[in-house]
Design a protein around this motif. Structure first.
Motif, PDB file in Angstrom:
ATOM      1  N   SER A  92      53.216 -81.932  76.570  1.00 40.23           N
ATOM      2  CA  SER A  92      51.771 -81.722  76.961  1.00 40.23           C
ATOM      3  C   SER A  92      50.896 -83.003  76.757  1.00 40.23           C
ATOM      4  N   ALA A  95      47.783 -83.349  79.172  1.00 44.67           N
ATOM      5  CA  ALA A  95      47.082 -82.060  78.828  1.00 44.67           C
ATOM      6  C   ALA A  95      46.245 -82.734  77.704  1.00 44.67           C
ATOM      7  N   GLN A 100      42.665 -81.244  77.968  1.00 44.35           N
ATOM      8  CA  GLN A 100      43.056 -79.895  78.787  1.00 44.35           C
ATOM      9  C   GLN A 100      44.140 -79.199  78.132  1.00 44.35           C
ATOM     10  N   ASN A 101      44.256 -79.493  76.864  1.00 50.20           N
ATOM     11  CA  ASN A 101      45.496 -78.669  75.770  1.00 50.20           C
ATOM     12  C   ASN A 101      45.004 -77.394  75.689  1.00 50.20           C
ATOM     13  N   HIS A 102      44.727 -76.544  76.703  1.00 50.31           N
ATOM     14  CA  HIS A 102      44.364 -75.034  76.262  1.00 50.31           C
ATOM     15  C   HIS A 102      45.456 -74.333  76.949  1.00 50.31           C
ATOM     16  N   SER A 103      45.572 -73.075  76.304  1.00 47.00           N
ATOM     17  CA  SER A 103      46.733 -72.127  76.760  1.00 47.00           C
ATOM     18  C   SER A 103      46.667 -71.884  78.226  1.00 47.00           C
ATOM     19  N   SER A 105      47.468 -74.388  80.446  1.00 44.52           N
ATOM     20  CA  SER A 105      47.007 -75.502  80.985  1.00 44.52           C
ATOM     21  C   SER A 105      48.102 -75.817  82.201  1.00 44.52           C
ATOM     22  N   ASP A 106      47.535 -76.338  83.344  1.00 42.86           N
ATOM     23  CA  ASP A 106      48.605 -76.795  84.298  1.00 42.86           C
ATOM     24  C   ASP A 106      48.974 -78.094  84.296  1.00 42.86           C
TER      25      ASP A 106
END
Length: 208
Positions: A92, A95, A100-103, A105-106
């Motif tokens: 990650s 991310a 952008q380390n949200h559930s 994340s692309d």
């Protein structure tokens, strides 16, 4: 108390599987995860995405190991994974760097890990995503493996590097040495000098 959303409902069966697995012995645990019957999985092992794990016959996974198979994980036959070893197939990093380390994340990156047959991976080893470890390789405890490991080598350190290369003649001489020493110890143990129970080398002081 329990959340009723897609993520929670997806994770809950995995949590229950981990809980049930702790009440099984090492052979039952391997079968529970769909691994070959000859494999052994010790206590507190966590397997992420076990459906993406391929394992050969006669493998052993030590206590507390965490195997992330979300990006694909292949372990060859007769390979041992030491206790508390961590194998990653995803990262990650981006991310985190971009907040952008949200559930969902692309920016989660996945790369498969392949560990060959006849390998010995020591305890407390970290294997990073995308690494291939060749057949008959040894990774010493407390090593961090961030790049590919050639077949028939011993690697150690952080980052791990090659310290020794094995050939068939060296392995054959080691087999002869260990079997001769174990036979000597069993002979002394049978004569009343030690404990002959168990397998391999008997326990006790066999120094001359």
């Amino acid at each position: 108390m329990f959340l009723d959303d897609d993520r929670s409902n997806r994770l809950r069966p995995m949590i229950l599987n981990d809980l049930v697995a702790q009440y099984l012995n090492d052979a039952e645990r391997a079968r529970f995860y769909g691994l070959p019957e000859s494999c052994r999985v010790r206590e507190r092992v966590k397997i992420i995405s076990p459906e993406n794990l391929t394992m050969g016959e006669h493998c052993w996974i030590g206590e507390g190991a965490a195997l992330d198979a979300s990006g694909g994980l292949e372990i060859g036959e007769h390979t041992s994974i030491g206790l508390n070893t961590l194998i990653f197939t995803h990262s990650s990093w981006l991310a985190n760097m971009t907040l952008q380390n949200h559930s969902g994340s692309d920016l989660i990156e996945r790369k498969p890990v392949k560990i060959g047959k006849g390998c010995f991976i020591g305890g407390l080893v970290v294997i990073m995503a995308g690494v291939t470890i060749g057949d008959f390789a040894t990774v010493q405890p407390n090593s961090v493996v961030a790049k590919d490991v050639p077949p028939r080598t011993l690697v150690a350190g952080n980052p791990a590097r090659v310290f020794q290369r094995y050939d068939e003649e060296y392995i054959a001489s080691e087999v002869e040495r260990v079997r001769a020493e174990n036979a000597r110890r069993r002979g002394l143990s049978d004569a009343g000098s030690g404990d002959a129970s168990g397998w391999g080398s008997p326990a006790g002081d066999f120094s001359e």
